[in-house]
Design an enzyme around this catalytic site. Structure first.
Site, mmCIF file in Angstrom:
data_model
loop_
_atom_site.group_PDB
_atom_site.id
_atom_site.type_symbol
_atom_site.label_atom_id
_atom_site.label_comp_id
_atom_site.label_asym_id
_atom_site.label_seq_id
_atom_site.Cartn_x
_atom_site.Cartn_y
_atom_site.Cartn_z
ATOM 1 N N GLU A 115 2.562 5.469 9.423
ATOM 2 C CA GLU A 115 2.171 6.877 9.526
ATOM 3 C C GLU A 115 2.246 7.374 10.965
ATOM 4 O O GLU A 115 2.592 8.538 11.209
ATOM 5 C CB GLU A 115 0.770 7.057 8.939
ATOM 6 C CG GLU A 115 0.789 6.853 7.428
ATOM 7 C CD GLU A 115 -0.572 6.851 6.779
ATOM 8 O OE1 GLU A 115 -0.727 7.520 5.740
ATOM 9 O OE2 GLU A 115 -1.476 6.173 7.300
ATOM 10 N N GLU A 135 -0.797 0.619 1.072
ATOM 11 C CA GLU A 135 -2.188 0.962 0.770
ATOM 12 C C GLU A 135 -2.567 0.751 -0.695
ATOM 13 O O GLU A 135 -3.681 0.311 -0.997
ATOM 14 C CB GLU A 135 -2.484 2.411 1.187
ATOM 15 C CG GLU A 135 -2.803 2.580 2.659
ATOM 16 C CD GLU A 135 -1.582 2.678 3.548
ATOM 17 O OE1 GLU A 135 -1.743 2.992 4.734
ATOM 18 O OE2 GLU A 135 -0.461 2.414 3.054
#
Length: 261
Positions: A115, A135
């Site tokens: 990210e 995730e």
């Protein structure tokens, strides 16, 4: 209470190389996992990039052969949050700089590290690098921007495959998808990123910043407003001293000298 950070040396180092600000996450023992101190230091470095008129481009990288493995889960469990208010995960994902930022990726860029990379404008990666958003494998959500930004960068079906499987992809595959601008040999990502940054830094700084703003914001403009919004950002550049210098230097067949105004 947040734990006191004492790792013997800065968790993030910041250096200047010929108008380029190099931000290095410096926690190789934990694959450059992001804790609160890292997030705050990155946020400070990004602010320095935007506020210093002598700086033209930023490069974000990681020490020890890894870009970033994401959030430091041990620090998180101890109450040390890797977010900065208003700026997001790692002090960057919610509010990237106005000036160009290049990710120089060696090794892993996964989870929050991926990210951070997505918050950068350009990516230079070693052929040995790997990218992923794992995730869901931990029953969590990629809340640092990947779930929102990845479908804007690559085809939606491919983005969903990465997000929903949590599997990693190679640097070569990332380049095929358009996530990586330049592939390098192992250990060469930073040097090539600096070459790319130098090319950008040689251009008119006001024009570079405005061009990034237009490119980033255009998707949010309505068809009715897009030309007026572009004109709002571009017109001051056309009227700047730098624009006159650029035309003059071209006519005189010499290198321009930018004034930043």
């Amino acid at each position: 209470m947040k734990p006191i950070v004492d790792e013997g040396e800065p968790t993030v180092t910041v250096t200047v190389r010929d108008r380029i600000l190099v931000i290095t996450i410096n926690r190789p023992a934990v694959r450059n996992a992001v804790n609160g101190d890292v997030a705050r230091r990155i946020a400070d470095a990004v602010q320095e990039l935007d506020s210093d008129d002598e700086l033209r481009v930023g490069v974000l990288t990681g020490a020890g052969g890894t870009f970033c493995s994401g959030m430091d889960l041990k620090a998180l469990l101890a109450g040390d949050l890797p977010w900065v208010e208003g700026k997001g995960f790692g002090g960057l994902t919610q509010l990237p700089p106005r000036k160009p930022l290049i990710a120089a990726v060696e090794g892993w860029a996964v989870a929050g590290g991926f990210e951070l990379m997505l918050a950068c404008d350009l990516v230079v990666a070693s052929e040995a690098a790997a990218f992923g958003v794992p995730e869901v494998k931990l029953a969590t959500v990629a809340g640092g921007g990947a779930a929102m930004r990845l479908p804007q960068r690559i085809p939606t079906a491919i983005a969903l495959e990465m997000l929903l499987t949590g599997d990693t992809i190679s640097a070569r595959r990332a380049a095929e998808l358009g996530l990586v601008n330049r592939l390098t040999g192992e250990g060469e990502a930073l040097s090539v990123a600096l070459e790319l940054a130098s090319t950008i830094a040689a251009n008119g700084p006001l024009a570079v910043t405005a061009t990034k703003q237009i490119a980033r914001a255009a998707a949010e403009w309505s068809r009715a407003d897009e030309w007026s919004e572009q004109d709002r950002l571009a017109r001051p550049i056309y009227e700047s001293r730098d624009a006159r210098e650029g035309a003059t230097a071209f006519a005189e067949k010499r290198a321009p000298v930018w004034f930043g105004r």
